[in-house]
Design a protein around this motif. Structure first.
Motif, PDB file in Angstrom:
ATOM      1  N   ASP A  82       0.831  -1.197   0.000  1.00 41.52           N
ATOM      2  CA  ASP A  82       0.000   0.000   0.000  1.00 41.52           C
ATOM      3  C   ASP A  82       0.867   1.248   0.000  1.00 41.52           C
ATOM      4  O   ASP A  82       2.090   1.185   0.142  1.00 41.52           O
ATOM      5  N   LEU A  83       0.201   2.417  -0.132  1.00 46.81           N
ATOM      6  CA  LEU A  83       0.868   3.717  -0.012  1.00 46.81           C
ATOM      7  C   LEU A  83       2.043   3.857  -0.965  1.00 46.81           C
ATOM      8  O   LEU A  83       3.163   4.171  -0.567  1.00 46.81           O
ATOM      9  N   ALA A  84       1.811   3.602  -2.229  1.00 53.43           N
ATOM     10  CA  ALA A  84       2.899   3.687  -3.197  1.00 53.43           C
ATOM     11  C   ALA A  84       3.401   5.113  -3.358  1.00 53.43           C
ATOM     12  O   ALA A  84       4.542   5.423  -3.053  1.00 53.43           O
ATOM     13  N   GLY A  85       2.532   6.035  -3.832  1.00 44.87           N
ATOM     14  CA  GLY A  85       2.958   7.424  -3.999  1.00 44.87           C
ATOM     15  C   GLY A  85       4.156   7.528  -4.913  1.00 44.87           C
ATOM     16  O   GLY A  85       4.144   7.047  -6.057  1.00 44.87           O
ATOM     17  N   ASP A  86       5.234   8.117  -4.412  1.00 40.96           N
ATOM     18  CA  ASP A  86       6.467   8.263  -5.175  1.00 40.96           C
ATOM     19  C   ASP A  86       7.416   7.096  -4.957  1.00 40.96           C
ATOM     20  O   ASP A  86       8.612   7.195  -5.222  1.00 40.96           O
ATOM     21  N   TYR A  87       6.883   5.986  -4.448  1.00 42.11           N
ATOM     22  CA  TYR A  87       7.712   4.820  -4.153  1.00 42.11           C
ATOM     23  C   TYR A  87       7.090   3.563  -4.746  1.00 42.11           C
ATOM     24  O   TYR A  87       5.870   3.469  -4.876  1.00 42.11           O
ATOM     25  N   ASP A  88       7.931   2.608  -5.084  1.00 40.92           N
ATOM     26  CA  ASP A  88       7.473   1.258  -5.375  1.00 40.92           C
ATOM     27  C   ASP A  88       7.519   0.504  -4.052  1.00 40.92           C
ATOM     28  O   ASP A  88       8.542   0.509  -3.352  1.00 40.92           O
ATOM     29  N   VAL A  89       6.404  -0.138  -3.702  1.00 39.13           N
ATOM     30  CA  VAL A  89       6.299  -0.798  -2.400  1.00 39.13           C
ATOM     31  C   VAL A  89       5.795  -2.223  -2.596  1.00 39.13           C
ATOM     32  O   VAL A  89       4.868  -2.463  -3.377  1.00 39.13           O
ATOM     33  N   ALA A  90       6.402  -3.165  -1.877  1.00 34.87           N
ATOM     34  CA  ALA A  90       5.951  -4.553  -1.908  1.00 34.87           C
ATOM     35  C   ALA A  90       6.092  -5.157  -0.520  1.00 34.87           C
ATOM     36  O   ALA A  90       6.895  -4.707   0.290  1.00 34.87           O
ATOM     37  N   VAL A  91       5.270  -6.180  -0.268  1.00 40.89           N
ATOM     38  CA  VAL A  91       5.363  -6.953   0.975  1.00 40.89           C
ATOM     39  C   VAL A  91       5.871  -8.336   0.610  1.00 40.89           C
ATOM     40  O   VAL A  91       5.252  -9.042  -0.193  1.00 40.89           O
ATOM     41  N   VAL A  92       6.996  -8.699   1.203  1.00 43.17           N
ATOM     42  CA  VAL A  92       7.660  -9.972   0.907  1.00 43.17           C
ATOM     43  C   VAL A  92       7.491 -10.907   2.097  1.00 43.17           C
ATOM     44  O   VAL A  92       7.707 -10.506   3.244  1.00 43.17           O
ATOM     45  N   THR A  93       7.096 -12.139   1.833  1.00 46.46           N
ATOM     46  CA  THR A  93       6.982 -13.152   2.879  1.00 46.46           C
ATOM     47  C   THR A  93       8.171 -14.097   2.801  1.00 46.46           C
ATOM     48  O   THR A  93       8.460 -14.657   1.739  1.00 46.46           O
ATOM     49  N   GLY A  94       8.869 -14.248   3.939  1.00 46.66           N
ATOM     50  CA  GLY A  94      10.033 -15.125   3.990  1.00 46.66           C
ATOM     51  C   GLY A  94       9.654 -16.561   4.282  1.00 46.66           C
ATOM     52  O   GLY A  94       8.479 -16.891   4.520  1.00 46.66           O
ATOM     53  N   ALA A  95      10.649 -17.439   4.289  1.00 47.95           N
ATOM     54  CA  ALA A  95      10.417 -18.862   4.528  1.00 47.95           C
ATOM     55  C   ALA A  95       9.855 -19.113   5.921  1.00 47.95           C
ATOM     56  O   ALA A  95       9.169 -20.119   6.151  1.00 47.95           O
TER      57      ALA A  95
END
Length: 305
Positions: free
Chosen positions: A28-41
């Motif tokens: 969420d809240l991209a705006g002037d940024y690329d945003v991602a949620v990464v799930t680890g092992a």
């Protein structure tokens, strides 16, 4: 440039040693940024943010420094919530860097569900007051903006003048704004540390408490009304009373008798900034949306009068 979620996941593994990315989704809240949620092992979730522009990159660097400075106030209990803590960085080919932090668990604030009393509304008031009680040096040493009260009033005047030149602000509404901006007594406030961009997506709550505040890139020393305006505009009236009462009790030496009145005005002026955003970036849908909201506000304030 814009990065895919997979590219952001690759950046996260480069930034955090041992992070084994298993899945990724757009944040969420991209705006002037690329945003991602990464799930680890291990099922731990991580947020990765990469600036799209040089300006956003500079703002991110200042935000990183501020988040590090805020750690002391969290550890000592001055701030009753947590903020994102950067776990690692990844250099970007075009310059600057992406940052990664653990995803904080909590629910986004539901403003419309706030109720009167000592629950979440009151805790929200105390949380905002705690931000405003921070020493201004916390922001100033990070190179973030700092304004005097008179400078901030001039900024608002400039915004209204620019909005007026679009010809889309109803004349009666414009005169009301100009009258308020000319009332010097309304703008006698002590500048404080402000978050500058509070919104439901940046406030995580759990069990009637504010547990985390994110999105600090717009922090500055400015008008405390900025952090209260959106709540006064969006929260139920009875909840606003609880927010403001708890806020005032948490503040020390607060002598801003017209704070709530100015916050209401600041909320209205946000529509002027939305209009200017549409004009500057040539976004006709935004311009029409802002124009419609300004007309509705003008009608509402005429009815109140």
């Amino acid at each position: 440039m814009s990065r895919t979620p997979l590219a952001l996941a690759a950046l996260s593994t480069a930034a955090v040693p041992g992070l084994d990315a298993q899945s990724v989704r757009v944040g969420d809240l991209a705006g002037d940024y690329d945003v991602a949620v990464v799930t680890g092992a291990d099922d731990q979730e991580w947020v990765v943010r990469a600036p799209r522009t040089t300006v956003a990159g500079a703002a991110l660097e200042a935000e990183i420094e501020l988040l590090d400075a805020l750690r002391l106030y969290i550890d000592t209990g001055v701030l009753p919530f947590v903020v994102p803590q950067v776990a690692g960085y990844a250099l970007l080919p075009e310059g600057g860097r992406a940052v990664v932090h653990r995803r904080i668990i909590g629910d986004n604030l539901d403003v419309e569900s706030l109720e009167q009393g000592p629950g979440l509304a009151a805790d929200l008031g105390r949380a905002i007051a705690a931000i405003h009680e921070l020493p201004t040096s916390v922001v100033e040493t990070c190179g973030l903006p700092s304004y005097t009260a008179s400078e901030y009033r001039e900024r608002r005047l400039t915004e209204v003048d620019e909005a007026a030149r679009t010809g889309r602000v109803p004349p009666t509404l414009l005169r009301r704004w100009e009258t308020a901006l000319e009332d010097v007594s309304l703008w006698r406030f002590k500048p404080v540390v402000t978050h500058g961009d509070l919104a439901p997506d940046q406030l995580l709550v759990d069990r009637q408490r504010v547990v985390a505040v994110s999105g600090w890139s717009e922090a500055r020393v400015a008008d405390p009304a900025d952090d209260l305006a959106w709540l006064i505009a969006a929260a139920p009236m009875e909840a606003v009373d609880s927010i403001m009462e708890a806020y005032q009790l948490r503040r020390t030496e607060l002598s801003d008798s017209r704070l709530a009145e100015r916050a209401m005005l600041v909320g209205e002026l946000a529509l002027a900034r939305w209009l200017l955003h549409g004009v500057r970036h040539r976004l006709p849908e935004v311009v029409e949306d802002a124009t419609s909201m300004l007309e509705d506000l003008d009608e509402a304030t005429l009815d109140e009068g």
